[in-house]
Design a protein around this motif. Structure first.
Motif, mmCIF file in Angstrom:
data_model
loop_
_atom_site.group_PDB
_atom_site.id
_atom_site.type_symbol
_atom_site.label_atom_id
_atom_site.label_comp_id
_atom_site.label_asym_id
_atom_site.label_seq_id
_atom_site.Cartn_x
_atom_site.Cartn_y
_atom_site.Cartn_z
ATOM 1 N N LEU A 1 0.827 -1.212 0.000
ATOM 2 C CA LEU A 1 0.000 0.000 0.000
ATOM 3 C C LEU A 1 0.863 1.264 0.000
ATOM 4 N N ILE A 2 1.911 1.249 0.803
ATOM 5 C CA ILE A 2 2.807 2.405 0.864
ATOM 6 C C ILE A 2 3.477 2.624 -0.491
ATOM 7 N N GLY A 3 3.964 1.547 -1.091
ATOM 8 C CA GLY A 3 4.596 1.655 -2.407
ATOM 9 C C GLY A 3 3.627 2.156 -3.470
ATOM 10 N N VAL B 1 -5.201 7.512 4.671
ATOM 11 C CA VAL B 1 -5.613 6.149 5.041
ATOM 12 C C VAL B 1 -4.416 5.213 5.093
ATOM 13 N N VAL B 2 -3.581 5.259 4.067
ATOM 14 C CA VAL B 2 -2.425 4.356 3.992
ATOM 15 C C VAL B 2 -1.457 4.610 5.149
ATOM 16 N N TRP B 3 -1.159 5.883 5.424
ATOM 17 C CA TRP B 3 -0.195 6.174 6.477
ATOM 18 C C TRP B 3 -0.774 5.965 7.870
ATOM 19 N N LEU B 4 -2.085 6.074 8.032
ATOM 20 C CA LEU B 4 -2.702 5.686 9.302
ATOM 21 C C LEU B 4 -2.560 4.188 9.519
ATOM 22 N N LEU B 5 -2.774 3.401 8.464
ATOM 23 C CA LEU B 5 -2.577 1.953 8.563
ATOM 24 C C LEU B 5 -1.117 1.621 8.876
ATOM 25 N N ALA B 6 -0.193 2.333 8.224
ATOM 26 C CA ALA B 6 1.233 2.114 8.501
ATOM 27 C C ALA B 6 1.567 2.478 9.941
ATOM 28 N N TYR B 7 0.986 3.559 10.420
ATOM 29 C CA TYR B 7 1.192 3.991 11.808
ATOM 30 C C TYR B 7 0.725 2.904 12.774
ATOM 31 N N ILE B 8 -0.482 2.392 12.538
ATOM 32 C CA ILE B 8 -1.039 1.353 13.412
ATOM 33 C C ILE B 8 -0.199 0.081 13.345
ATOM 34 N N LEU C 1 1.973 16.284 7.888
ATOM 35 C CA LEU C 1 2.204 17.110 6.703
ATOM 36 C C LEU C 1 1.088 16.936 5.673
ATOM 37 N N ILE C 2 0.666 15.704 5.440
ATOM 38 C CA ILE C 2 -0.417 15.456 4.482
ATOM 39 C C ILE C 2 -1.703 16.121 4.968
#
Length: 147
Positions: free
Chosen positions: A8-10, A53-60, A85-86
């Motif tokens: 997802l991040i990629g 959404v993606v970075w919240l998932l990465a954070y979790i 920043l986003i």
């Protein structure tokens, strides 16, 4: 779960780089400024919401893996900074740019002032910082996957 987050991040990073550094310049090259700006704005909005959404998932996901020292790890701090920043770009800077384009008022513009160019430049710098930080995090998080 880690591999899905990495994918997802990629994918988001590819979308971010394509929207900002491939798609938008092509739009401005082939369309008039207003039409190109409107279409680019839509693509930036989509990219931002997907990024949140993606970075919240990465954070979790990253928080679950490094519970005890999460706030002190580089990845944890970088993910939080990227999210901030986003969010700041989407919900603070972008509305100011939209206010300029539609000739309406905005609370932040009234408070701080500045020209369209200043706010657009600020948004561009934030966008570039997010892209670079995400690129660093992709390499860092995928390298941690292999260990």
């Amino acid at each position: 779960m880690k591999k899905w987050i990495a994918v997802l991040i990629g994918a988001w990073l590819g979308l971010q780089l394509s929207a900002g550094y491939l798609f938008a310049p092509l739009l401005f090259q082939h369309l008039d400024k207003m039409q190109a700006g409107n279409i680019a704005g839509i693509s930036f909005n989509i990219t931002s919401y997907i990024g949140i959404v993606v970075w919240l998932l990465a954070y979790i996901a990253n928080r679950k893996n490094t519970r005890h020292n999460y706030g002190r790890s580089f990845s944890g701090k970088a993910i939080m900074l990227l999210l901030l920043l986003i969010i700041a770009n989407q919900f603070l800077v972008t509305p100011v740019i939209e206010a300029y384009k539609t000739n309406t008022s905005n609370w932040l513009l009234s408070l701080v002032g500045g020209s369209f160019g200043l706010w657009h430049g600020t948004s561009s710098i934030i966008y570039m910082a997010c892209s670079l930080l995400a690129l660093i995090l992709v390499f860092r998080l995928t390298a941690l996957e292999e260990r």
